[in-house]
Design a protein around this motif. Structure first.
Motif, short mmCIF file in Angstrom:
data_model
loop_
_atom_site.label_atom_id
_atom_site.label_comp_id
_atom_site.label_asym_id
_atom_site.label_seq_id
_atom_site.Cartn_x
_atom_site.Cartn_y
_atom_site.Cartn_z
N GLN A 97 -163.68 -39.40 -16.43
CA GLN A 97 -163.15 -39.03 -15.13
C GLN A 97 -161.62 -39.13 -15.14
O GLN A 97 -160.92 -38.23 -14.67
CB GLN A 97 -163.73 -39.92 -14.03
CG GLN A 97 -165.20 -39.71 -13.76
CD GLN A 97 -165.68 -40.47 -12.55
OE1 GLN A 97 -165.03 -40.47 -11.51
NE2 GLN A 97 -166.83 -41.14 -12.66
N VAL A 98 -161.11 -40.22 -15.68
CA VAL A 98 -159.66 -40.40 -15.74
C VAL A 98 -159.03 -39.32 -16.61
O VAL A 98 -158.00 -38.74 -16.25
CB VAL A 98 -159.31 -41.80 -16.29
CG1 VAL A 98 -157.80 -41.94 -16.47
CG2 VAL A 98 -159.83 -42.89 -15.35
N ALA A 99 -159.67 -39.01 -17.74
CA ALA A 99 -159.15 -37.97 -18.64
C ALA A 99 -159.13 -36.62 -17.94
O ALA A 99 -158.20 -35.82 -18.13
CB ALA A 99 -159.99 -37.90 -19.91
N SER A 100 -160.15 -36.34 -17.13
CA SER A 100 -160.21 -35.08 -16.40
C SER A 100 -159.06 -34.97 -15.40
O SER A 100 -158.42 -33.92 -15.26
CB SER A 100 -161.55 -34.95 -15.68
OG SER A 100 -161.63 -33.74 -14.95
N VAL A 101 -158.79 -36.08 -14.69
CA VAL A 101 -157.69 -36.09 -13.74
C VAL A 101 -156.36 -35.87 -14.46
O VAL A 101 -155.49 -35.11 -14.01
CB VAL A 101 -157.67 -37.40 -12.93
CG1 VAL A 101 -156.41 -37.48 -12.06
CG2 VAL A 101 -158.91 -37.51 -12.06
N LYS A 102 -156.20 -36.52 -15.60
CA LYS A 102 -154.97 -36.35 -16.37
C LYS A 102 -154.78 -34.91 -16.82
O LYS A 102 -153.65 -34.39 -16.86
CB LYS A 102 -154.98 -37.29 -17.59
CG LYS A 102 -154.82 -38.76 -17.25
CD LYS A 102 -154.82 -39.61 -18.52
CE LYS A 102 -154.59 -41.07 -18.23
NZ LYS A 102 -154.60 -41.91 -19.48
N LYS A 103 -155.89 -34.26 -17.15
CA LYS A 103 -155.82 -32.85 -17.55
C LYS A 103 -155.27 -31.99 -16.42
O LYS A 103 -154.44 -31.10 -16.64
CB LYS A 103 -157.22 -32.37 -17.96
CG LYS A 103 -157.30 -30.91 -18.40
CD LYS A 103 -158.73 -30.56 -18.80
CE LYS A 103 -158.85 -29.09 -19.18
NZ LYS A 103 -160.24 -28.73 -19.57
N ILE A 122 -163.42 -38.61 -5.07
CA ILE A 122 -162.98 -39.31 -6.27
C ILE A 122 -162.71 -40.78 -5.94
O ILE A 122 -162.01 -41.10 -4.97
CB ILE A 122 -161.72 -38.66 -6.86
CG1 ILE A 122 -162.00 -37.19 -7.20
CG2 ILE A 122 -161.26 -39.40 -8.11
CD1 ILE A 122 -160.80 -36.43 -7.70
N ALA A 123 -163.25 -41.68 -6.75
CA ALA A 123 -163.07 -43.12 -6.51
C ALA A 123 -161.61 -43.51 -6.69
O ALA A 123 -160.93 -43.01 -7.58
CB ALA A 123 -163.95 -43.92 -7.46
N PRO A 124 -161.13 -44.44 -5.86
CA PRO A 124 -159.72 -44.85 -5.96
C PRO A 124 -159.37 -45.44 -7.32
O PRO A 124 -158.24 -45.28 -7.80
CB PRO A 124 -159.56 -45.87 -4.83
CG PRO A 124 -160.95 -46.31 -4.50
CD PRO A 124 -161.82 -45.14 -4.77
N GLU A 125 -160.33 -46.11 -7.97
CA GLU A 125 -160.05 -46.71 -9.27
C GLU A 125 -159.68 -45.66 -10.31
O GLU A 125 -158.86 -45.92 -11.20
CB GLU A 125 -161.27 -47.51 -9.74
CG GLU A 125 -161.60 -48.72 -8.90
CD GLU A 125 -162.34 -48.40 -7.61
OE1 GLU A 125 -162.47 -49.31 -6.75
OE2 GLU A 125 -162.80 -47.25 -7.45
N VAL A 126 -160.28 -44.48 -10.19
CA VAL A 126 -159.97 -43.39 -11.12
C VAL A 126 -158.53 -42.93 -10.92
O VAL A 126 -157.78 -42.73 -11.88
CB VAL A 126 -160.95 -42.22 -10.93
CG1 VAL A 126 -160.53 -41.01 -11.76
CG2 VAL A 126 -162.37 -42.65 -11.28
N LEU A 127 -158.13 -42.77 -9.68
CA LEU A 127 -156.77 -42.31 -9.39
C LEU A 127 -155.73 -43.35 -9.77
O LEU A 127 -154.66 -43.01 -10.29
CB LEU A 127 -156.65 -41.95 -7.90
CG LEU A 127 -157.63 -40.89 -7.41
CD1 LEU A 127 -157.38 -40.58 -5.94
CD2 LEU A 127 -157.55 -39.62 -8.24
N VAL A 128 -156.04 -44.61 -9.54
CA VAL A 128 -155.12 -45.68 -9.93
C VAL A 128 -154.92 -45.68 -11.44
O VAL A 128 -153.80 -45.85 -11.94
CB VAL A 128 -155.65 -47.05 -9.43
CG1 VAL A 128 -154.86 -48.19 -10.08
CG2 VAL A 128 -155.55 -47.14 -7.91
N ALA A 129 -156.01 -45.46 -12.18
CA ALA A 129 -155.92 -45.46 -13.64
C ALA A 129 -155.09 -44.28 -14.14
O ALA A 129 -154.45 -44.35 -15.20
CB ALA A 129 -157.31 -45.43 -14.25
N ALA A 130 -155.11 -43.17 -13.39
CA ALA A 130 -154.37 -41.97 -13.80
C ALA A 130 -152.93 -41.98 -13.30
O ALA A 130 -152.12 -41.16 -13.74
CB ALA A 130 -155.08 -40.72 -13.28
N ALA A 131 -152.60 -42.91 -12.41
CA ALA A 131 -151.27 -42.93 -11.79
C ALA A 131 -150.12 -43.04 -12.78
O ALA A 131 -149.11 -42.34 -12.64
CB ALA A 131 -151.20 -44.03 -10.74
#
Length: 336
Positions: A97-103, A122-131
C-alpha cells in the motif's frame, strides 16, 4: 495574512465529454483557463491512458507540460486511488500500500503537481509512512474529506491525530464541498422520478432531507409507503449525504491546502441550489485559505439519460459564481 483564494477545474468535471470523445486534453485545459480557472486537477486514470497499470509514456507527460505552458495553466493535484482490495479475500499488505502511494506521488511529481489526493478509505498509517517520500518530492498528500464523512467523524479525527503526531507538513486535508449539501438536489429527484419513483414518495424524501429526518426512519417510512427498488434507492441517498457545517473547516485550516468545488447544477442566475457556496467562501476567507477551489461537476450522470450534457456551460457558471463570491467583501469576523 492576505486571503488569496484561487480558481481551478478538476478535469473530472468534463468526464462525459472526455468519454464521448467531444473534448481532448487540450480542449479541457484551454476551456478551463478561458474561464479564468488556471488551476488544473486530474484523475490519472481518466486523463492518461495506461495509468497506473501500464504507466504513462514520457511523450504524453511532455505533451501535458507543453499544454500547461501553452495556456499558462497551473498543475494543482493528481487524484489517485489505492486498490487495497486487489487480492481476493485479503487486503493488500501494508508495504505494498505504501509503495502504491509512493508510485502516485512520483507520478504527481512528473506532472508538476503540488498535491496528490488520497481517497478517504486509505488508512492514516499508510499516508504517514509515505510522507517522507512526499516531502522529498515537494508534494503534499491530502486525504479527501468526502460525504458521508466530515470533520467530526472518528475516521477523520483519527487521520488528524496521526498527522499531528507525525509532524509532517506533507500531510493534509482536501474537503469536498458535497459534505455541505443543505438541500436535496433537484436533478437527483428528477432522475429518480424518471427511474420510477412515485411523485408523492419523491416529495416526501426531499422534505425529509430538508427536515433532517434520520435516514433509517426515512427508509422505513418509504418502505411502508409501498416504495420499492428506485424509491428505496432514493431514500438510501440520505445515508450518504448530510448538511454539515462549513465553519468546521476552521479548526483544520492549517492542513487544508486544496478544495473540491463539488456541484450538481448551476442555474441561469449562477446559483447552486443545494450547496451554500456563499457561506463556504465566507468561512474560507475567515480562515485565510490561500489555495485553489477546483470545480467538480457531478450533475452529468444525473441528466445524461434525459438531455444533452453540457459540462462546459455548467463549469462556466460555477466559475462565474466563484468569481463573484471570491472578489466580494472579505469580512473581518464571522459568528463562530
Amino acid at each position: 495574512m492576505d486571503m488569496a483564494i484561487k480558481r481551478g477545474v478538476s478535469l473530472y468535471s468534463y468526464q462525459h465529454e472526455t468519454f464521448t470523445g467531444k473534448m481532448t486534453l487540450e480542449d479541457c485545459i484551454r476551456t478551463s483557463v478561458a474561464f479564468g480557472a488556471r488551476g488544473i486537477e486530474v484523475i490519472g486514470e481518466q486523463t492518461f491512458w495506461g495509468w497506473p497499470e501500464v504507466g504513462v509514456a514520457d511523450e504524453k507527460v511532455a505533451e501535458w507540460h507543453s499544454l500547461i505552458a501553452k495556456y499558462d495553466a497551473v498543475p494543482v493535484s493528481h487524484d489517485f486511488m489505492l486498490d487495497y482490495k486487489r487480492y481476493k479475500g485479503r487486503e493488500m499488505p501494508f508495504d505494498e500500500q505504501v509503495a502504491s502511494v509512493k508510485k502516485d506521488i512520483d507520478f504527481g511529481a512528473r506532472l508538476g503537481m503540488s498535491y496528490v489526493r488520497a481517497l478517504v478509505s486509505i488508512a492514516p498509517e499508510v499516508l504517514v509512512a509515505a510522507a517522507p517520500h512526499a516531502e522529498e518530492k515537494g508534494i503534499k498528500i491530502l486525504i479527501e474529506v468526502h460525504a458521508p464523512l466530515h470533520f467530526d467523524h472518528p475516521w477523520i479525527i483519527r487521520h488528524a491525530e496521526a498527522f499531528e503526531k507525525a509532524g509532517s507538513d506533507a500531510l493534509g486535508f482536501l474537503p469536498d464541498m458535497g459534505m455541505f449539501l443543505f438541500k436535496f438536489p433537484p436533478v437527483w429527484k428528477a432522475r429518480f422520478i424518471r427511474n420510477g419513483v412515485p411523485q408523492h414518495i419523491a416529495d416526501y424524501i426531499v422534505k425529509a432531507y430538508e427536515d433532517r429526518v434520520l435516514s433509517e426512519y426515512v427508509i422505513l417510512n418509504v418502505r411502508e409507503m409501498g416504495g420499492t427498488g428506485p424509491a428505496l434507492g432514493m431514500a438510501e441517498t440520505l445515508r450518504h449525504n448530510a448538511a454539515y457545517e462549513p465553519k468546521r473547516m476552521l479548526d483544520y485550516m492549517h492542513r487544508i491546502h486544496h478544495i473540491h468545488g463539488k456541484f450538481y447544477q448551476m442555474d441561469e442566475n449562477l446559483v447552486e441550489p443545494c450547496i451554500p457556496y456563499d457561506e463556504i467562501v465566507r468561512v474560507l476567507k475567515q480562515g485565510n485559505y490561500d489555495g485553489y477551489i477546483c470545480s467538480e461537476y457531478e450533475g452529468n450522470r444525473w441528466i445524461e439519460d434525459a438531455q444533452e450534457v453540457d459540462s462546459v456551460e455548467q463549469v462556466r457558471r460555477q466559475q462565474a459564481m466563484l468569481t463573484q463570491l471570491i472578489d466580494g467583501p472579505n469580512p473581518t469576523a464571522m459568528a463562530a
